[in-house]
Design an enzyme around this catalytic site. Sequence first.
Site, PDB file in Angstrom:
ATOM      1  N   LEU A 150       0.846  -1.189   0.000  1.00  0.00           N
ATOM      2  CA  LEU A 150       0.000   0.000   0.000  1.00  0.00           C
ATOM      3  C   LEU A 150       0.887   1.247   0.000  1.00  0.00           C
ATOM      4  O   LEU A 150       2.074   1.194   0.250  1.00  0.00           O
ATOM      5  CB  LEU A 150      -0.912   0.001   1.227  1.00  0.00           C
ATOM      6  CG  LEU A 150      -1.928  -1.134   1.344  1.00  0.00           C
ATOM      7  CD1 LEU A 150      -2.737  -0.988   2.631  1.00  0.00           C
ATOM      8  CD2 LEU A 150      -2.855  -1.165   0.137  1.00  0.00           C
TER       9      LEU A 150
ATOM     10  N   HIS B 160       9.508  35.925  18.382  1.00  0.00           N
ATOM     11  CA  HIS B 160      10.683  36.534  17.758  1.00  0.00           C
ATOM     12  C   HIS B 160      11.938  36.032  18.461  1.00  0.00           C
ATOM     13  O   HIS B 160      11.965  35.976  19.691  1.00  0.00           O
ATOM     14  CB  HIS B 160      10.618  38.061  17.865  1.00  0.00           C
ATOM     15  CG  HIS B 160      11.863  38.749  17.379  1.00  0.00           C
ATOM     16  ND1 HIS B 160      12.123  38.929  16.040  1.00  0.00           N
ATOM     17  CD2 HIS B 160      12.919  39.272  18.061  1.00  0.00           C
ATOM     18  CE1 HIS B 160      13.282  39.550  15.915  1.00  0.00           C
ATOM     19  NE2 HIS B 160      13.784  39.771  17.128  1.00  0.00           N
TER      20      HIS B 160
ATOM     21  N   LYS C 179      12.140  12.505  -0.234  1.00  0.00           N
ATOM     22  CA  LYS C 179      12.454  13.374   0.904  1.00  0.00           C
ATOM     23  C   LYS C 179      13.558  12.781   1.763  1.00  0.00           C
ATOM     24  O   LYS C 179      14.344  13.510   2.374  1.00  0.00           O
ATOM     25  CB  LYS C 179      11.204  13.624   1.749  1.00  0.00           C
ATOM     26  CG  LYS C 179      10.044  14.250   0.987  1.00  0.00           C
ATOM     27  CD  LYS C 179      10.480  15.422   0.131  1.00  0.00           C
ATOM     28  CE  LYS C 179       9.407  15.841  -0.860  1.00  0.00           C
ATOM     29  NZ  LYS C 179       9.336  15.010  -2.061  1.00  0.00           N
TER      30      LYS C 179
END
Length: 473
Positions: free
Chosen positions: A41, A442, A54
């Site tokens: 699958l 930040h 990847k």
Amino acid sequence: MAHDLTTQLAVLGGGPGGYTAAFRAADLGLSVCLIEQGGRLGGVCLNVGCIPSKTLLHAASVIEEARDAAAFGVSFAPPRIDLETLRSHKARIVTQLTTGLDSLCAARKITRLTGHGAFVDPHTLLVSSQEGDVRVRFDHAIIATGSRPATLPGCPEDARIWDSTAALALTTVPKRLLVIGAGIIGLEMAQVYRALGAEITVVEPQNQIIPPADRDLVQPLFLKLKKTYRICTETRVAGMTATTNGIEVTLAGKTDAAELFDAVLVAVGRRPNTENFGREALGIDLDGRGFIPVDDRQRTAVPHVYAVGDVVGDPMLAHKAAHQGKVAAEVIAGHASVFAPRAIPSVAYTSPEIAWMGLSEKEAAQQGLAVDKGKFPWGASGRALSAGAGTGVSKILCDPDSGRLLGAGICGQNAGELIHEAVLALEMGATAEDIGLTVHAHPTLAETLAFAAEMVTGSITDVLPPKKPARTR
């Protein structure tokens, strides 16, 4: 002799669209038969596409990062690459994931058949294999047969001429590799083989790399790649001949040349698998582009037969197929479900990555739509600079009247992870002001999208604001 099997739902194809549909339908209480002609699958994506590529791209990025670390005063010895170990690592990851799918399929008590399935009438599939034939009678069916690599007319048959599947096999690293097609697949594989030592030439008939994306998004990547690749845009392959010494290729267009390569990767797109499964027995015709027409519930012209994934049209992406598979299963189970996303993200896992979603500037121009654009350069991002990732940009497009987000794009490190804030914002009807007023940590790469939104509203302080009146809150 064929034996019979009866089920409420038959799913033809075990890729991301097919297995997702089967699993969701089983969870909703339907009896399901999942038919896949391959041994495992996961389809192309898991076995010979997204996941193995990847894995190799991660290896390539490690090599690249180690080389680039010299700019920080950290130097490493040149890498020693063991192709067999790399191939084995890739295979282990694929096996782990496919084994997991097998377990999930069994846990859901789905009947699984391995073989070639073809419709013989609107309520029957014949599944053929070496073990014999099985006749599957169903109330509903989902076609999820996927796609295959497109080929070039007149291309000779030779082991040195690859499609994406052959390239991912990683049998050898050629000294000179020609990549035909500067789309996502072509550039991702070029990055892998460049990191492993190949000299790369890329040929693209259009005027930029990754043609679907806006030019300003791909420009940072292009400027980086052209330092190590030879990139020939507005150029086509006029001829190809296999010789003892390599593949002779004639280029025509902006670049005219006849050159010899050790291997050629043909990455010119994909074609839907809409033939050889008995579509004619269903009475389903294809549209002008060769896809199976469906409505927003994934229903074909035959009301009890559905289709999902690559066979129903662009974009040919695993995540689109999976969502369509869920919709089809839910509709069959009696739920009020539709496939109506406002945006489907696309990602090129290059270095830097490129991701975009929603309306592009190209599309806005083609449609004659006015947009407000906010673009923030990563050269002004503290987090990007500290990570050596100052080459990049974040961009959003908004409706000039309402301020609502229409589209966004990012070029830079982890762009594929960062784009999903924009996808959610568009789905929820957020405005540039909403994004800009959302407090971002930040220093982060994520805040560059908020800065792009502040470029639209005129409230940006990290760079000079654009020369237009700031929007009031």
